[in-house]
Design a protein around this motif. Structure first.
Motif, PDB file in Angstrom:
ATOM      1  N   PHE A  31      -1.788   2.482   6.735  1.00 54.64           N
ATOM      2  CA  PHE A  31      -1.099   3.317   7.724  1.00 54.64           C
ATOM      3  C   PHE A  31       0.402   3.022   7.719  1.00 54.64           C
ATOM      4  O   PHE A  31       1.220   3.904   7.981  1.00 54.64           O
ATOM      5  N   PHE A  32       0.784   1.788   7.350  1.00 46.40           N
ATOM      6  CA  PHE A  32       2.201   1.457   7.190  1.00 46.40           C
ATOM      7  C   PHE A  32       2.772   2.166   5.958  1.00 46.40           C
ATOM      8  O   PHE A  32       3.874   2.727   6.005  1.00 46.40           O
ATOM      9  N   LEU A  33       2.022   2.151   4.858  1.00 49.42           N
ATOM     10  CA  LEU A  33       2.471   2.849   3.650  1.00 49.42           C
ATOM     11  C   LEU A  33       2.640   4.338   3.908  1.00 49.42           C
ATOM     12  O   LEU A  33       3.595   4.966   3.439  1.00 49.42           O
ATOM     13  N   GLU A  34       1.705   4.898   4.670  1.00 51.04           N
ATOM     14  CA  GLU A  34       1.757   6.323   4.993  1.00 51.04           C
ATOM     15  C   GLU A  34       3.001   6.649   5.813  1.00 51.04           C
ATOM     16  O   GLU A  34       3.712   7.627   5.539  1.00 51.04           O
ATOM     17  N   GLU A  35       3.285   5.795   6.811  1.00 56.40           N
ATOM     18  CA  GLU A  35       4.471   6.005   7.651  1.00 56.40           C
ATOM     19  C   GLU A  35       5.761   5.827   6.854  1.00 56.40           C
ATOM     20  O   GLU A  35       6.758   6.498   7.088  1.00 56.40           O
ATOM     21  N   THR A  36       5.745   4.898   5.888  1.00 56.45           N
ATOM     22  CA  THR A  36       6.954   4.554   5.136  1.00 56.45           C
ATOM     23  C   THR A  36       7.210   5.492   3.972  1.00 56.45           C
ATOM     24  O   THR A  36       8.338   5.926   3.738  1.00 56.45           O
ATOM     25  N   PHE A  37       6.155   5.810   3.224  1.00 57.08           N
ATOM     26  CA  PHE A  37       6.322   6.569   1.983  1.00 57.08           C
ATOM     27  C   PHE A  37       5.738   7.982   2.042  1.00 57.08           C
ATOM     28  O   PHE A  37       5.945   8.755   1.111  1.00 57.08           O
ATOM     29  N   GLY A  38       4.958   8.289   3.077  1.00 58.35           N
ATOM     30  CA  GLY A  38       4.312   9.592   3.166  1.00 58.35           C
ATOM     31  C   GLY A  38       2.883   9.548   2.647  1.00 58.35           C
ATOM     32  O   GLY A  38       2.509   8.648   1.891  1.00 58.35           O
ATOM     33  N   GLU A  39       2.088  10.533   3.055  1.00 53.66           N
ATOM     34  CA  GLU A  39       0.656  10.566   2.713  1.00 53.66           C
ATOM     35  C   GLU A  39       0.403  10.604   1.214  1.00 53.66           C
ATOM     36  O   GLU A  39      -0.461   9.901   0.693  1.00 53.66           O
ATOM     37  N   GLU A  40       1.153  11.427   0.497  1.00 52.63           N
ATOM     38  CA  GLU A  40       0.922  11.578  -0.943  1.00 52.63           C
ATOM     39  C   GLU A  40       1.195  10.280  -1.692  1.00 52.63           C
ATOM     40  O   GLU A  40       0.457   9.907  -2.605  1.00 52.63           O
ATOM     41  N   ASN A  41       2.257   9.581  -1.305  1.00 53.78           N
ATOM     42  CA  ASN A  41       2.587   8.318  -1.971  1.00 53.78           C
ATOM     43  C   ASN A  41       1.597   7.207  -1.607  1.00 53.78           C
ATOM     44  O   ASN A  41       1.295   6.350  -2.440  1.00 53.78           O
ATOM     45  N   ALA A  42       1.104   7.217  -0.366  1.00 46.77           N
ATOM     46  CA  ALA A  42       0.064   6.248   0.000  1.00 46.77           C
ATOM     47  C   ALA A  42      -1.176   6.475  -0.860  1.00 46.77           C
ATOM     48  O   ALA A  42      -1.838   5.527  -1.307  1.00 46.77           O
ATOM     49  N   LYS A  43      -1.457   7.740  -1.113  1.00 46.40           N
ATOM     50  CA  LYS A  43      -2.594   8.099  -1.978  1.00 46.40           C
ATOM     51  C   LYS A  43      -2.349   7.608  -3.409  1.00 46.40           C
ATOM     52  O   LYS A  43      -3.262   7.083  -4.067  1.00 46.40           O
ATOM     53  N   LEU A  44      -1.107   7.762  -3.899  1.00 45.93           N
ATOM     54  CA  LEU A  44      -0.762   7.284  -5.239  1.00 45.93           C
ATOM     55  C   LEU A  44      -0.898   5.761  -5.330  1.00 45.93           C
ATOM     56  O   LEU A  44      -1.366   5.230  -6.340  1.00 45.93           O
ATOM     57  N   ALA A  45      -0.474   5.055  -4.264  1.00 41.93           N
ATOM     58  CA  ALA A  45      -0.585   3.587  -4.259  1.00 41.93           C
ATOM     59  C   ALA A  45      -2.052   3.179  -4.361  1.00 41.93           C
ATOM     60  O   ALA A  45      -2.415   2.296  -5.155  1.00 41.93           O
ATOM     61  N   ALA A  46      -2.906   3.822  -3.564  1.00 44.85           N
ATOM     62  CA  ALA A  46      -4.337   3.522  -3.608  1.00 44.85           C
ATOM     63  C   ALA A  46      -4.909   3.811  -4.997  1.00 44.85           C
ATOM     64  O   ALA A  46      -5.619   2.984  -5.584  1.00 44.85           O
ATOM     65  N   GLU A  47      -4.569   4.966  -5.526  1.00 44.51           N
ATOM     66  CA  GLU A  47      -5.061   5.372  -6.854  1.00 44.51           C
ATOM     67  C   GLU A  47      -4.637   4.375  -7.932  1.00 44.51           C
ATOM     68  O   GLU A  47      -5.418   4.021  -8.822  1.00 44.51           O
ATOM     69  N   SER A  48      -3.402   3.885  -7.847  1.00 40.67           N
ATOM     70  CA  SER A  48      -2.891   2.979  -8.883  1.00 40.67           C
ATOM     71  C   SER A  48      -3.635   1.649  -8.875  1.00 40.67           C
ATOM     72  O   SER A  48      -3.931   1.091  -9.943  1.00 40.67           O
ATOM     73  N   HIS A  49      -3.965   1.139  -7.699  1.00 41.36           N
ATOM     74  CA  HIS A  49      -4.688  -0.141  -7.632  1.00 41.36           C
ATOM     75  C   HIS A  49      -6.143   0.009  -8.059  1.00 41.36           C
ATOM     76  O   HIS A  49      -6.694  -0.890  -8.706  1.00 41.36           O
ATOM     77  N   VAL A  50      -6.757   1.133  -7.719  1.00 41.42           N
ATOM     78  CA  VAL A  50      -8.112   1.404  -8.214  1.00 41.42           C
ATOM     79  C   VAL A  50      -8.085   1.466  -9.739  1.00 41.42           C
ATOM     80  O   VAL A  50      -8.938   0.882 -10.428  1.00 41.42           O
ATOM     81  N   ALA A  51      -7.070   2.146 -10.281  1.00 37.40           N
ATOM     82  CA  ALA A  51      -6.945   2.275 -11.740  1.00 37.40           C
ATOM     83  C   ALA A  51      -6.695   0.918 -12.397  1.00 37.40           C
ATOM     84  O   ALA A  51      -7.173   0.670 -13.508  1.00 37.40           O
ATOM     85  N   ALA A  52      -5.954   0.043 -11.715  1.00 38.26           N
ATOM     86  CA  ALA A  52      -5.674  -1.286 -12.276  1.00 38.26           C
ATOM     87  C   ALA A  52      -6.951  -2.119 -12.386  1.00 38.26           C
ATOM     88  O   ALA A  52      -7.157  -2.821 -13.383  1.00 38.26           O
ATOM     89  N   ILE A  53      -7.811  -2.035 -11.365  1.00 41.67           N
ATOM     90  CA  ILE A  53      -9.093  -2.758 -11.442  1.00 41.67           C
ATOM     91  C   ILE A  53      -9.927  -2.209 -12.605  1.00 41.67           C
ATOM     92  O   ILE A  53     -10.514  -2.972 -13.384  1.00 41.67           O
ATOM     93  N   ASP A  54      -9.949  -0.876 -12.735  1.00 42.03           N
ATOM     94  CA  ASP A  54     -10.678  -0.257 -13.858  1.00 42.03           C
ATOM     95  C   ASP A  54     -10.097  -0.694 -15.203  1.00 42.03           C
ATOM     96  O   ASP A  54     -10.833  -0.953 -16.158  1.00 42.03           O
ATOM     97  N   GLU A  55      -8.761  -0.773 -15.269  1.00 39.94           N
ATOM     98  CA  GLU A  55      -8.097  -1.181 -16.510  1.00 39.94           C
ATOM     99  C   GLU A  55      -8.493  -2.604 -16.893  1.00 39.94           C
ATOM    100  O   GLU A  55      -8.795  -2.890 -18.063  1.00 39.94           O
TER     101      GLU A  55
END
Length: 526
Positions: free
Chosen positions: A94-118
């Protein structure tokens, strides 16, 4: 590869006096020292997970790569992690969403999920024996936090596209009846040093060159000096936890913290393999609001190792709260035993260094002002995934591919919504220069016990002194060669730590954490 060396510096094996479980349970991974000038396409400085992952990906993409490590592979902060692989970031969504916006919070989540997969893909494709496991993670409230924040975080994780749900009780925790938690599904864990061993072997088999005990300095767009030799490259990647090629820019955007870890054996089967975190102390004097983090690791056929961390403070500033390093281990043990009462003795104690960005996201990409120098830093509490994301971004950039996470993690970004935290951290940093006019820790060197250090005033000079276990006195300038702060003695890790930007030096004055590139100057005293 040479996995033994009879003349090892203590600072080469690990960046502190205390040895982590990972380093204790894996052979030293060493290679040849530099013995000639080198010309290559990509020079990578740093032999932790950031450097090795970047090297591996670039070699797979067809680049010629040389990697240099000041100590041995994993001897920096990678070997002092607790090796959680998670998209549950240590700052709330919710801090990321307030700071960077909903789309960027989604990108942050996606990137960490992708890193675990990598990481999982690398483990599978290279057949690395590193105890990789998919596990659940559980986030629960610190006593100072509010119930409504758990609900806010759950909603934010859902919007960010993560697999989360809310439970009315926290699995496997004692004394936590009717305490709710958020479940993060499909997280992971591994043995970090065994993972690095697999990566290092793959790098060499792909034609990459690794040098250890190879100290890089004078880093510029043409390369660096490494043990006095000229290493030239088209691209330079600085993967050293904190950039050592930057005098000031990045050090106003992130700040160094010490974090403490204990490891205790418990009989197998008493706990499930899982990750647990609390939401952090909302009343802490530190901007980072330190939190606790726990996981289990295989120890042997009879036991698992319960690994618990927390009790952070800014590097070189343990005294700001009047809590010594040793008391922090005691507080961590008490907290751990409250929720996990099964351990007998504590087998391991160590601390690590965490770079906390003021806006909570790491800095991975082109160094501000440079076209061919890249950095990976600001890993916050998520170094294993952040660095993997960084490797993916930098590999794409060098190969001329636009990565969709590149702008989010750009080291050049300015986040105006975190100006308040920026000012607090900058004020704290500036106040450390008052150490120039403070009195001595010590009146007379004769009073210094063996195995301890202190800061001594001599006229206008500040002197760092250490008495070794042979009763010999070592003395150095206490002025950090980075930007002139006065270092402080860390009696736990037996190091001199800079309270301004987090540089650290061992008891011999040798630099073990940047941003300083050079050792403390030796002084001869009577």
């Amino acid at each position: 590869m040479d996995e033994s060396n009879n003349t090892l510096k203590s600072s080469s094996i690990t960046s502190g006096e205390n040895v982590s479980f990972w380093i204790d349970s894996a052979p030293i991974i060493s290679f040849e020292k530099p013995d000639q000038d080198i010309q290559t396409e990509v020079l990578i400085i740093g032999g932790g997970i950031a450097g090795l992952t970047t090297a591996y990906k670039l070699l797979k993409a067809g680049k010629k790569v040389v990697l240099v490590e000041d100590g041995f592979i994993g001897s920096g902060e990678t070997g002092r992690t607790t090796a959680h692989l998670t998209c549950a970031l240590d700052d709330r969504y919710f801090f990321l969403e307030e700071t960077f916006g909903e789309e960027n919070a989604k990108l942050a989540a996606e990137s960490h999920v992708a890193a675990i997969d990598e990481i999982e893909n690398i483990v599978t494709s290279l057949n690395i024996d590193c105890s990789f496991k998919r596990v659940n993670g559980y986030l629960f409230l610190h006593p100072t936090d509010k119930e409504e924040n758990l609900d806010k975080e759950f909603q934010a994780t859902q919007k960010a596209g993560l697999q989360t749900s809310v439970l009315e009780e926290i699995p496997a925790l004692a004394n936590a009846e009717k305490q709710r938690c958020i479940v993060f599904n499909n997280q992971a864990q591994f043995h970090i040093l065994n993972y690095l061993k697999g990566l290092a072997d793959a790098i060499v088999s792909l034609g990459g060159i690794i040098y250890t005990e190879a100290h890089a300095e004078d880093i510029n767009k043409k390369g660096a000096k490494v043990n006095g030799f000229t290493f030239s490259a088209d691209y330079i990647v600085v993967a050293t936890n904190t950039p050592i090629n930057d005098v000031l820019t990045m050090h106003t955007k992130q700040h160094a913290y010490r974090t403490y870890v204990i490891g205790a054996k418990i009989p197998k089967g008493q706990l499930p393999y899982s990750l647990w975190w609390d939401t952090g102390d909302q009343e802490s004097k530190w901007v980072s609001q330190p939190y606790h983090y726990v996981r289990l690791e295989n120890y042997d056929d009879e036991y698992d190792l319960l690994i618990s961390g927390g009790e952070d403070h800014k590097t070189g500033q343990a005294d700001e709260e009047g809590i010594s390093e040793f008391e922090r281990y005691e507080r961590l043990e008490a907290w751990t035993r409250n929720y996990f009462p099964m351990p007998d003795d504590i087998s391991y104690r160590w601390s690590g260094q965490v770079m906390e960005p003021v806006d909570s996201l790491g800095f991975m990409g082109k160094n501000p002002g440079d076209d061919n120098i890249y950095i990976i830093t600001g890993d916050s509490g998520n170094g294993m995934t952040h660095t993997t994301i960084g490797a993916m971004i930098i590999c794409d950039s060098i190969m001329g591919i636009k990565n969709k996470w590149e702008d989010l993690y750009s080291p050049s970004r300015i986040t105006l919504k975190t100006t308040g935290d920026f000012i607090k951290e900058a004020s704290n940093m500036a106040s450390q220069y008052l150490d120039w006019i403070k009195g001595s820790d010590l009146k007379n060197t004769a009073d210094l016990p063996a195995g301890e250090g202190a800061i001594l005033s001599s006229g206008l000079n500040k002197i760092a002194v250490y008495r070794d276990y042979d009763n010999a006195l070592k003395a150095f300038s206490a002025v950090c060669p980075h930007l002139g702060c006065i270092v402080q003695w860390n009696n736990d890790e037996k190091s001199f730590d800079c309270p301004c930007h987090g540089s650290r030096f061992d008891a011999e004055g040798i630099v073990i954490n940047g941003p300083a590139e050079t050792d403390l100057s030796k002084i001869h005293i009577k």
